[in-house]
Every structure is written in structure tokens, then in C-alpha cells.
Design a protein around this motif. Sequence first.
Motif, PDB file in Angstrom:
ATOM      1  N   CYS A  96       0.627  -1.129   0.598  1.00 34.71           N
ATOM      2  CA  CYS A  96      -0.281   0.124  -0.047  1.00 34.71           C
ATOM      3  C   CYS A  96       0.947   0.953   0.143  1.00 34.71           C
ATOM      4  O   CYS A  96       0.643   2.335  -0.190  1.00 34.71           O
ATOM      5  CB  CYS A  96      -0.548  -0.139   1.397  1.00 34.71           C
ATOM      6  SG  CYS A  96      -2.011  -1.014   0.641  1.00 34.71           S
ATOM      7  N   SER A 153       0.226   2.859  -7.205  1.00 35.93           N
ATOM      8  CA  SER A 153      -0.247   4.066  -7.332  1.00 35.93           C
ATOM      9  C   SER A 153      -1.431   3.917  -8.111  1.00 35.93           C
ATOM     10  O   SER A 153      -2.008   4.547  -8.300  1.00 35.93           O
ATOM     11  CB  SER A 153       0.898   4.509  -8.259  1.00 35.93           C
ATOM     12  OG  SER A 153       0.673   3.587  -9.520  1.00 35.93           O
ATOM     13  N   ASP A 154      -2.239   2.612  -8.056  1.00 36.17           N
ATOM     14  CA  ASP A 154      -3.212   2.431  -9.265  1.00 36.17           C
ATOM     15  C   ASP A 154      -4.590   2.139  -8.069  1.00 36.17           C
ATOM     16  O   ASP A 154      -5.628   2.583  -8.204  1.00 36.17           O
ATOM     17  CB  ASP A 154      -2.767   1.482 -10.010  1.00 36.17           C
ATOM     18  CG  ASP A 154      -2.074   1.356 -10.814  1.00 36.17           C
ATOM     19  OD1 ASP A 154      -2.037   2.594 -11.490  1.00 36.17           O
ATOM     20  OD2 ASP A 154      -1.726   0.716 -11.606  1.00 36.17           O
ATOM     21  N   ILE A 155      -4.565   0.524  -7.848  1.00 38.84           N
ATOM     22  CA  ILE A 155      -5.517   0.774  -6.804  1.00 38.84           C
ATOM     23  C   ILE A 155      -5.530   0.784  -5.541  1.00 38.84           C
ATOM     24  O   ILE A 155      -4.625   0.783  -3.756  1.00 38.84           O
ATOM     25  CB  ILE A 155      -5.863  -0.985  -6.696  1.00 38.84           C
ATOM     26  CG1 ILE A 155      -5.745  -1.957  -7.935  1.00 38.84           C
ATOM     27  CG2 ILE A 155      -6.896  -1.711  -5.320  1.00 38.84           C
ATOM     28  CD1 ILE A 155      -5.669  -2.962  -7.972  1.00 38.84           C
ATOM     29  N   PRO A 156      -6.536   2.024  -5.086  1.00 42.52           N
ATOM     30  CA  PRO A 156      -7.141   2.410  -3.238  1.00 42.52           C
ATOM     31  C   PRO A 156      -7.167   1.538  -2.600  1.00 42.52           C
ATOM     32  O   PRO A 156      -7.444   0.535  -2.248  1.00 42.52           O
ATOM     33  CB  PRO A 156      -8.514   3.111  -3.706  1.00 42.52           C
ATOM     34  CG  PRO A 156      -9.031   2.936  -4.784  1.00 42.52           C
ATOM     35  CD  PRO A 156      -7.561   2.251  -5.475  1.00 42.52           C
ATOM     36  N   CYS A 157      -5.851   1.470  -1.322  1.00 45.16           N
ATOM     37  CA  CYS A 157      -6.021   0.786  -0.198  1.00 45.16           C
ATOM     38  C   CYS A 157      -7.503   1.147   0.539  1.00 45.16           C
ATOM     39  O   CYS A 157      -7.449   2.466   0.980  1.00 45.16           O
ATOM     40  CB  CYS A 157      -4.752   0.660   0.962  1.00 45.16           C
ATOM     41  SG  CYS A 157      -3.041  -0.116  -0.296  1.00 45.16           S
ATOM     42  N   THR A 158      -8.447   0.276   1.075  1.00 44.64           N
ATOM     43  CA  THR A 158      -9.345   0.689   1.722  1.00 44.64           C
ATOM     44  C   THR A 158      -9.372  -0.311   2.836  1.00 44.64           C
ATOM     45  O   THR A 158      -9.074  -1.403   3.225  1.00 44.64           O
ATOM     46  CB  THR A 158     -10.548   0.296   1.425  1.00 44.64           C
ATOM     47  OG1 THR A 158     -10.978  -0.841   0.480  1.00 44.64           O
ATOM     48  CG2 THR A 158     -11.269   1.153  -0.377  1.00 44.64           C
ATOM     49  N   GLN A 179     -11.118   4.698   2.934  1.00 46.27           N
ATOM     50  CA  GLN A 179      -9.685   5.120   1.629  1.00 46.27           C
ATOM     51  C   GLN A 179      -8.472   5.529   3.602  1.00 46.27           C
ATOM     52  O   GLN A 179      -8.809   5.922   3.852  1.00 46.27           O
ATOM     53  CB  GLN A 179      -9.596   6.618   1.518  1.00 46.27           C
ATOM     54  CG  GLN A 179      -8.352   6.965   0.974  1.00 46.27           C
ATOM     55  CD  GLN A 179      -7.625   5.842   0.149  1.00 46.27           C
ATOM     56  OE1 GLN A 179      -8.382   5.900  -0.995  1.00 46.27           O
ATOM     57  NE2 GLN A 179      -6.626   5.736   0.373  1.00 46.27           N
ATOM     58  N   LYS A 219      -2.525   9.179   0.464  1.00 45.78           N
ATOM     59  CA  LYS A 219      -3.392   7.882  -0.167  1.00 45.78           C
ATOM     60  C   LYS A 219      -2.289   6.937   0.264  1.00 45.78           C
ATOM     61  O   LYS A 219      -2.021   7.089  -1.295  1.00 45.78           O
ATOM     62  CB  LYS A 219      -4.372   8.743  -0.995  1.00 45.78           C
ATOM     63  CG  LYS A 219      -5.933   9.143  -1.145  1.00 45.78           C
ATOM     64  CD  LYS A 219      -7.171   9.734  -1.912  1.00 45.78           C
ATOM     65  CE  LYS A 219      -7.792  11.124  -1.747  1.00 45.78           C
ATOM     66  NZ  LYS A 219      -8.939  11.096  -1.967  1.00 45.78           N
ATOM     67  N   LYS A 257      -2.232   3.518  -2.208  1.00 44.89           N
ATOM     68  CA  LYS A 257      -2.616   2.766  -3.257  1.00 44.89           C
ATOM     69  C   LYS A 257      -1.172   1.584  -3.485  1.00 44.89           C
ATOM     70  O   LYS A 257      -0.475   1.720  -2.739  1.00 44.89           O
ATOM     71  CB  LYS A 257      -2.704   3.737  -4.174  1.00 44.89           C
ATOM     72  CG  LYS A 257      -3.351   4.485  -3.771  1.00 44.89           C
ATOM     73  CD  LYS A 257      -3.720   5.428  -5.166  1.00 44.89           C
ATOM     74  CE  LYS A 257      -4.241   6.841  -5.005  1.00 44.89           C
ATOM     75  NZ  LYS A 257      -4.693   7.354  -6.562  1.00 44.89           N
ATOM     76  N   LYS A 258      -1.917   0.619  -4.108  1.00 44.74           N
ATOM     77  CA  LYS A 258      -1.232  -0.561  -4.727  1.00 44.74           C
ATOM     78  C   LYS A 258      -1.684  -1.024  -5.826  1.00 44.74           C
ATOM     79  O   LYS A 258      -1.836  -0.318  -6.512  1.00 44.74           O
ATOM     80  CB  LYS A 258      -1.844  -1.880  -3.395  1.00 44.74           C
ATOM     81  CG  LYS A 258      -3.078  -2.392  -3.394  1.00 44.74           C
ATOM     82  CD  LYS A 258      -3.442  -3.369  -2.721  1.00 44.74           C
ATOM     83  CE  LYS A 258      -4.544  -3.293  -2.500  1.00 44.74           C
ATOM     84  NZ  LYS A 258      -5.247  -4.725  -1.670  1.00 44.74           N
TER      85      LYS A 258
END
Length: 81
Positions: free
Chosen positions: A52, A56-61, A66, A77, A79-80
Amino acid sequence: MKSNFLKLVLPAFAILLAVGLAFATKEKTVENEGHYLHPINGWTAVSVEPECFTGSDIPCTYNGHQLYAQPSQSSKKLKKD
């Protein structure tokens, strides 16, 4: 004389060695910690996967929230890929 010297110096050396080694350990810090803003509880910290912090693509939630690097919406934010 030699016996008295060892009786005094040996315990003192053992104590100094023990105290010195107690401070020689490295404290492990938690780096894989993300934060999210819960509507009721406010900012909450959770453990996240290391990816995470480098993606840079998929948001870590977490539960649909978020994740951020710091407890602030202006921080990075997470992201992974």
C-alpha cells in the motif's frame, strides 16, 4: 589481594555488561500502519500490507474507507498496484 579484587570487580563488570546490553537492542517500529476516518470514532489506525505504500493504481481501503499514511485527509492516500 587478588581474591578481593576479583570479588569486587567481577560483579561490577557483570552489572555494567547487563545494563549496556539492555540498551543495545533496536526497537522495532510499526511502519505498515494506515489511518482512516471513521464517521463516528474519528481517525483510527490499522495494519496494512507493505504494498500500500509503494503502489499507484488501486486504493487501499479498510471496510470501504480510504486509508491514509497519516491521520489527515491531506496526507498521502495509500494505493497498491
